[in-house]
Motif scaffolding. Structure first.
Motif, PDB file in Angstrom:
ATOM      1  N   SER A   3       0.844  -1.193   0.000  1.00 47.27           N
ATOM      2  CA  SER A   3       0.000   0.000   0.000  1.00 47.27           C
ATOM      3  C   SER A   3       0.874   1.234   0.000  1.00 47.27           C
ATOM      4  O   SER A   3       1.865   1.290   0.718  1.00 47.27           O
ATOM      5  CB  SER A   3      -0.900   0.015   1.228  1.00 47.27           C
ATOM      6  OG  SER A   3      -1.755  -1.085   1.200  1.00 47.27           O
ATOM      7  N   PHE A  64       2.339  -4.782   5.522  1.00 45.84           N
ATOM      8  CA  PHE A  64       0.982  -4.834   6.050  1.00 45.84           C
ATOM      9  C   PHE A  64       0.850  -5.982   7.053  1.00 45.84           C
ATOM     10  O   PHE A  64       0.237  -5.834   8.100  1.00 45.84           O
ATOM     11  CB  PHE A  64      -0.040  -4.998   4.917  1.00 45.84           C
ATOM     12  CG  PHE A  64      -1.444  -5.143   5.431  1.00 45.84           C
ATOM     13  CD1 PHE A  64      -2.162  -4.027   5.841  1.00 45.84           C
ATOM     14  CD2 PHE A  64      -2.044  -6.387   5.525  1.00 45.84           C
ATOM     15  CE1 PHE A  64      -3.457  -4.154   6.342  1.00 45.84           C
ATOM     16  CE2 PHE A  64      -3.334  -6.526   6.012  1.00 45.84           C
ATOM     17  CZ  PHE A  64      -4.037  -5.407   6.429  1.00 45.84           C
ATOM     18  N   LYS A  68      -0.242  -5.643  10.896  1.00 45.38           N
ATOM     19  CA  LYS A  68      -1.390  -6.364  11.439  1.00 45.38           C
ATOM     20  C   LYS A  68      -0.975  -7.168  12.668  1.00 45.38           C
ATOM     21  O   LYS A  68      -1.695  -7.187  13.681  1.00 45.38           O
ATOM     22  CB  LYS A  68      -1.983  -7.280  10.361  1.00 45.38           C
ATOM     23  CG  LYS A  68      -3.236  -8.000  10.764  1.00 45.38           C
ATOM     24  CD  LYS A  68      -4.423  -7.066  10.842  1.00 45.38           C
ATOM     25  CE  LYS A  68      -5.724  -7.800  11.050  1.00 45.38           C
ATOM     26  NZ  LYS A  68      -5.982  -8.206  12.422  1.00 45.38           N
ATOM     27  N   ARG A  98       1.643   5.804   5.775  1.00 43.99           N
ATOM     28  CA  ARG A  98       1.630   4.341   5.620  1.00 43.99           C
ATOM     29  C   ARG A  98       0.554   3.737   6.526  1.00 43.99           C
ATOM     30  O   ARG A  98      -0.202   2.861   6.121  1.00 43.99           O
ATOM     31  CB  ARG A  98       2.995   3.770   5.963  1.00 43.99           C
ATOM     32  CG  ARG A  98       3.026   2.238   5.809  1.00 43.99           C
ATOM     33  CD  ARG A  98       4.406   1.744   5.682  1.00 43.99           C
ATOM     34  NE  ARG A  98       4.877   2.272   4.408  1.00 43.99           N
ATOM     35  CZ  ARG A  98       6.063   2.046   3.894  1.00 43.99           C
ATOM     36  NH1 ARG A  98       6.912   1.308   4.530  1.00 43.99           N
ATOM     37  NH2 ARG A  98       6.410   2.565   2.752  1.00 43.99           N
ATOM     38  N   TYR A 102      -2.717   1.471   5.586  1.00 44.70           N
ATOM     39  CA  TYR A 102      -2.985   0.158   6.179  1.00 44.70           C
ATOM     40  C   TYR A 102      -4.351   0.118   6.859  1.00 44.70           C
ATOM     41  O   TYR A 102      -5.057  -0.885   6.780  1.00 44.70           O
ATOM     42  CB  TYR A 102      -1.889  -0.216   7.174  1.00 44.70           C
ATOM     43  CG  TYR A 102      -0.567  -0.590   6.526  1.00 44.70           C
ATOM     44  CD1 TYR A 102      -0.467  -0.902   5.170  1.00 44.70           C
ATOM     45  CD2 TYR A 102       0.589  -0.632   7.283  1.00 44.70           C
ATOM     46  CE1 TYR A 102       0.743  -1.238   4.595  1.00 44.70           C
ATOM     47  CE2 TYR A 102       1.807  -0.975   6.703  1.00 44.70           C
ATOM     48  CZ  TYR A 102       1.872  -1.287   5.367  1.00 44.70           C
ATOM     49  OH  TYR A 102       3.075  -1.633   4.797  1.00 44.70           O
ATOM     50  N   ASP A 105      -6.804  -0.310   4.268  1.00 43.88           N
ATOM     51  CA  ASP A 105      -6.779  -1.705   3.826  1.00 43.88           C
ATOM     52  C   ASP A 105      -7.612  -2.598   4.756  1.00 43.88           C
ATOM     53  O   ASP A 105      -8.132  -3.628   4.329  1.00 43.88           O
ATOM     54  CB  ASP A 105      -5.342  -2.245   3.766  1.00 43.88           C
ATOM     55  CG  ASP A 105      -4.542  -1.667   2.618  1.00 43.88           C
ATOM     56  OD1 ASP A 105      -5.134  -1.064   1.693  1.00 43.88           O
ATOM     57  OD2 ASP A 105      -3.297  -1.811   2.651  1.00 43.88           O
TER      58      ASP A 105
END
Length: 133
Positions: A3, A64, A68, A98, A102, A105
């Protein structure tokens, strides 16, 4: 998932984001202590450092999947409402961008890159001035 880092929101964009905001600080603890970006921890913010072991994003971008995993391990409960207003920030906006990407996302719709805490505080101060006057 690759991303892009998203640009810093303008003060006007921040002022237009409905409140209350869920604020996520991506700085390392040493940066918060040193008030990098113009301020220490913003009131009510949650701290989720994006760097892995303090290594700058320019040397080692956080993926990512790593983000997470950090989020899951942190115990931070993001808003259940995917339309909640979220402001991500760091010292100057790189990691905030960033982190914004995320969070989008993950399905969050109203996430802005607040840049640094000084930029966020300026937008809030301007908003308070306009509401009072």
């Amino acid at each position: 998932m690759a991303s892009p880092s998203l640009p810093i929101a303008t003060e006007e964009e921040l002022r237009c984001l409905p409140k209350p905001w869920f604020i996520v600080d991506a700085r390392d603890q040493s940066e918060i202590d040193a008030k990098k970006g113009g301020a220490g921890a913003l009131e009510g913010s949650v701290h989720l450092p994006l760097n892995i072991e303090g290594v700058p994003q320019s040397a080692r971008p956080t993926t990512f999947e790593e983000f997470k995993a950090k989020l899951d391990a942190s115990g931070i409960a993001l808003p259940e409402d995917k339309a909640a207003s979220i402001v991500a920030h760091c010292g100057r906006g790189g990691r905030g961008g960033r982190l914004t990407s995320y969070l989008r996302d993950l399905g969050y719709e109203n996430v802005l890159n607040g840049g640094g805490p000084g930029h966020i505080l300026q937008a809030l101060d301007d908003d308070d001035t306009k509401q009072d006057g």
